[in-house]
Design a protein around this motif. Structure first.
Motif, PDB file in Angstrom:
ATOM      1  N   GLN A   9      19.784 -12.698  -6.378  1.00  0.00           N
ATOM      2  CA  GLN A   9      19.561 -12.413  -7.784  1.00  0.00           C
ATOM      3  C   GLN A   9      18.379 -13.257  -8.254  1.00  0.00           C
ATOM      4  O   GLN A   9      18.037 -14.250  -7.643  1.00  0.00           O
ATOM      5  N   PRO A  52      16.447 -16.000 -10.016  1.00  0.00           N
ATOM      6  CA  PRO A  52      16.860 -17.296 -10.559  1.00  0.00           C
ATOM      7  C   PRO A  52      16.616 -17.385 -12.056  1.00  0.00           C
ATOM      8  O   PRO A  52      15.648 -16.831 -12.586  1.00  0.00           O
ATOM      9  N   THR A  53      17.495 -18.085 -12.734  1.00  0.00           N
ATOM     10  CA  THR A  53      17.287 -18.360 -14.152  1.00  0.00           C
ATOM     11  C   THR A  53      16.331 -19.538 -14.285  1.00  0.00           C
ATOM     12  O   THR A  53      16.171 -20.327 -13.354  1.00  0.00           O
ATOM     13  N   PRO A  54      15.673 -19.678 -15.437  1.00  0.00           N
ATOM     14  CA  PRO A  54      14.750 -20.803 -15.615  1.00  0.00           C
ATOM     15  C   PRO A  54      15.446 -22.143 -15.408  1.00  0.00           C
ATOM     16  O   PRO A  54      16.543 -22.376 -15.908  1.00  0.00           O
ATOM     17  N   CYS A  55      14.813 -23.014 -14.632  1.00  0.00           N
ATOM     18  CA  CYS A  55      15.358 -24.352 -14.448  1.00  0.00           C
ATOM     19  C   CYS A  55      14.999 -25.205 -15.666  1.00  0.00           C
ATOM     20  O   CYS A  55      14.178 -24.815 -16.504  1.00  0.00           O
ATOM     21  N   GLU A  56      15.601 -26.363 -15.773  1.00  0.00           N
ATOM     22  CA  GLU A  56      15.345 -27.259 -16.902  1.00  0.00           C
ATOM     23  C   GLU A  56      14.551 -28.461 -16.412  1.00  0.00           C
ATOM     24  O   GLU A  56      15.026 -29.253 -15.598  1.00  0.00           O
ATOM     25  N   ASN A  87      12.236 -19.709 -22.884  1.00  0.00           N
ATOM     26  CA  ASN A  87      12.233 -18.242 -22.755  1.00  0.00           C
ATOM     27  C   ASN A  87      11.498 -17.753 -21.509  1.00  0.00           C
ATOM     28  O   ASN A  87      11.145 -16.583 -21.398  1.00  0.00           O
ATOM     29  N   GLN A 131      10.466 -16.614 -17.628  1.00  0.00           N
ATOM     30  CA  GLN A 131      11.000 -15.722 -16.608  1.00  0.00           C
ATOM     31  C   GLN A 131      10.509 -16.174 -15.231  1.00  0.00           C
ATOM     32  O   GLN A 131       9.334 -16.488 -15.061  1.00  0.00           O
ATOM     33  N   PHE A 132      11.413 -16.170 -14.268  1.00  0.00           N
ATOM     34  CA  PHE A 132      11.054 -16.500 -12.887  1.00  0.00           C
ATOM     35  C   PHE A 132      10.151 -15.421 -12.313  1.00  0.00           C
ATOM     36  O   PHE A 132      10.371 -14.226 -12.524  1.00  0.00           O
ATOM     37  N   PHE A 142       6.942 -19.633 -13.054  1.00  0.00           N
ATOM     38  CA  PHE A 142       7.539 -18.994 -14.222  1.00  0.00           C
ATOM     39  C   PHE A 142       6.440 -18.548 -15.178  1.00  0.00           C
ATOM     40  O   PHE A 142       5.343 -19.128 -15.200  1.00  0.00           O
ATOM     41  N   CYS A 150      12.575 -29.100 -10.735  1.00  0.00           N
ATOM     42  CA  CYS A 150      11.892 -28.537 -11.905  1.00  0.00           C
ATOM     43  C   CYS A 150      10.853 -29.498 -12.493  1.00  0.00           C
ATOM     44  O   CYS A 150      10.606 -29.506 -13.693  1.00  0.00           O
TER      45      CYS A 150
END
Length: 393
Positions: A215, A217-221, A307, A309-310, A331, A353
């Protein structure tokens, strides 16, 4: 400009003796992001590099729905011939390489001199920090500076400056030593045939994918507070400068202290920006005069914006040599604040990150900015760094 690059890269090197130039692999392939500051041009491409025989092949990564032209180019410097295939029109052009166009060494130049040691990534993040060395060289009508991994001498980025061709900057990813295709530099008889174009286009789209995920990846912090050295280059303003940067994403604060060039008549500034208070304090580091003004743009996230996006995963340096590669993710994001609009593209280490590079594009002003970070440490060492200086009170 050359003095600024060398002064700032050499600053901070700790050496018992000056290292001699290392030997970069003479043949390799990888991915390249090339930026021509003077032409305001940027391209992502597959690169095959053969220093032994002075040959390169670059295959542009096609942007879907773009109206730009994309090329597959074989450059044979010994023969002084260039074969250029327009991947959109399927037309070929064979030209002579101009006599004053030198072969660009992507690794360490044979006549290079050592300039300094830096680190990419952040200390304290296991596997997310690599040491790099900086070298420079002068050629006829050309100046080179390059960053390579240490001790493997794998190219990370380099800069070529010439009076005729301007300022060219390249970053390298996913490098593997050697050339997998022995025919990569041979101009085939069907170089313009559609079958050949389709094959290469398939290679390009596969290289763009780069990594397979179950899937997205969601944005890392990214770390909220850190300090580092940064190199800032702006395409539209022909501007480049090195700073010490202190970043506080939690409170919307940053401080940028320019690294002064010896003998330069330019102005250098110490700038404190407090976005939550809409105040900017700018001190001229030569005259010590302070100017206080309002801030007319939103706070820039130096790490990954909320906000974002990978887009992809890469290896900075080599994918095969232990300790000579740094896993990074990319990103993109759009930032809108009133009438202000900016597009962001950034590279960060994975999974920590930690910021490596940020690219910003402002469509209304037609400006592009590139910010690279070195010697980053998490946290702020000086608790008073965000207090307005006495000259401004």
């Amino acid at each position: 400009m050359k003095a600024a690059i060398l002064l700032c890269l050499a600053f901070g090197a700790v050496l018992g003796q000056i290292p001699s130039p290392c030997n970069s692999p003479p043949q390799w392939e990888g991915r390249e992001v090339r930026m021509d500051y003077s032409q305001k041009y940027e391209e992502r491409r597959r690169l095959f590099y053969d220093q032994t025989n002075l040959r390169t092949r670059t295959i542009a990564e096609v942007e879907i729905n773009s109206t730009r032209e994309f090329y597959d180019v074989i450059s044979l410097f010994k023969e002084r011939k260039m074969y250029s295939l327009n991947m959109r029109t399927k037309t070929c052009n064979v030209t002579n390489i101009e006599p004053d166009r030198a072969f660009h060494y992507r690794g360490v130049h044979p006549d290079a001199r050592f300039e300094g040691i830096l680190s990419l990534g952040a200390a304290g993040f296991p596997g997310e920090n690599i040491q790099v060395e900086v070298f420079s060289a002068n050629e006829t009508n050309d100046f080179y500076t390059g960053i390579v991994t240490s001790p493997g001498c794998i190219p990370v980025n380099n800069i070529h400056i010439s009076q005729k061709y301007g300022y060219e900057h390249s970053d390298y990813f996913d490098i593997t030593v050697g050339i997998t295709d022995p025919q990569a530099f041979v101009p085939p008889t069907n170089f313009c045939d559609r079958s050949h174009v389709d094959m290469k286009t398939a290679v390009i789209f596969l290289s763009v994918v780069g990594a397979v995920f179950s899937q997205v990846p969601t944005p890392c912090e990214s770390p909220r507070q850190w300090q580092a050295r940064e190199r800032v280059a702006e395409f539209g303003k022909n501007f480049e400068e090195y700073h010490k940067v202190y970043y506080d994403g939690s409170s919307g604060r940053e401080r940028n202290i320019a690294e002064i060039e010896d003998g330069s008549d330019r102005e250098f500034f110490d700038i404190l920006s407090l976005f939550n208070e809409n105040k900017r304090y700018m001190i001229n580091m030569k005259t010590r005069q302070c100017n206080v003004s309002s801030i007319n743009r939103p706070f820039r996230h130096r790490g990954v914006p909320p906000n974002a996006q990978f887009t992809n995963a890469f290896t900075l340096g080599s994918v095969a040599l232990p300790g000579q590669g740094l896993s990074v993710q990319s990103f993109i994001a759009n930032v809108t604040f009133g009438t202000f609009h900016e597009e962001y593209f950034g590279l960060v280490t994975s999974p920590g990150c930690v910021p490596i590079n940020n690219y910003y594009y402002n469509p209304s002003e037609q400006t592009k900015s590139v910010v690279a970070y070195y010697d980053l440490t998490v946290g702020i060492s000086d608790p008073m760094i965000f207090v307005p200086p006495p000259e401004c009170m």
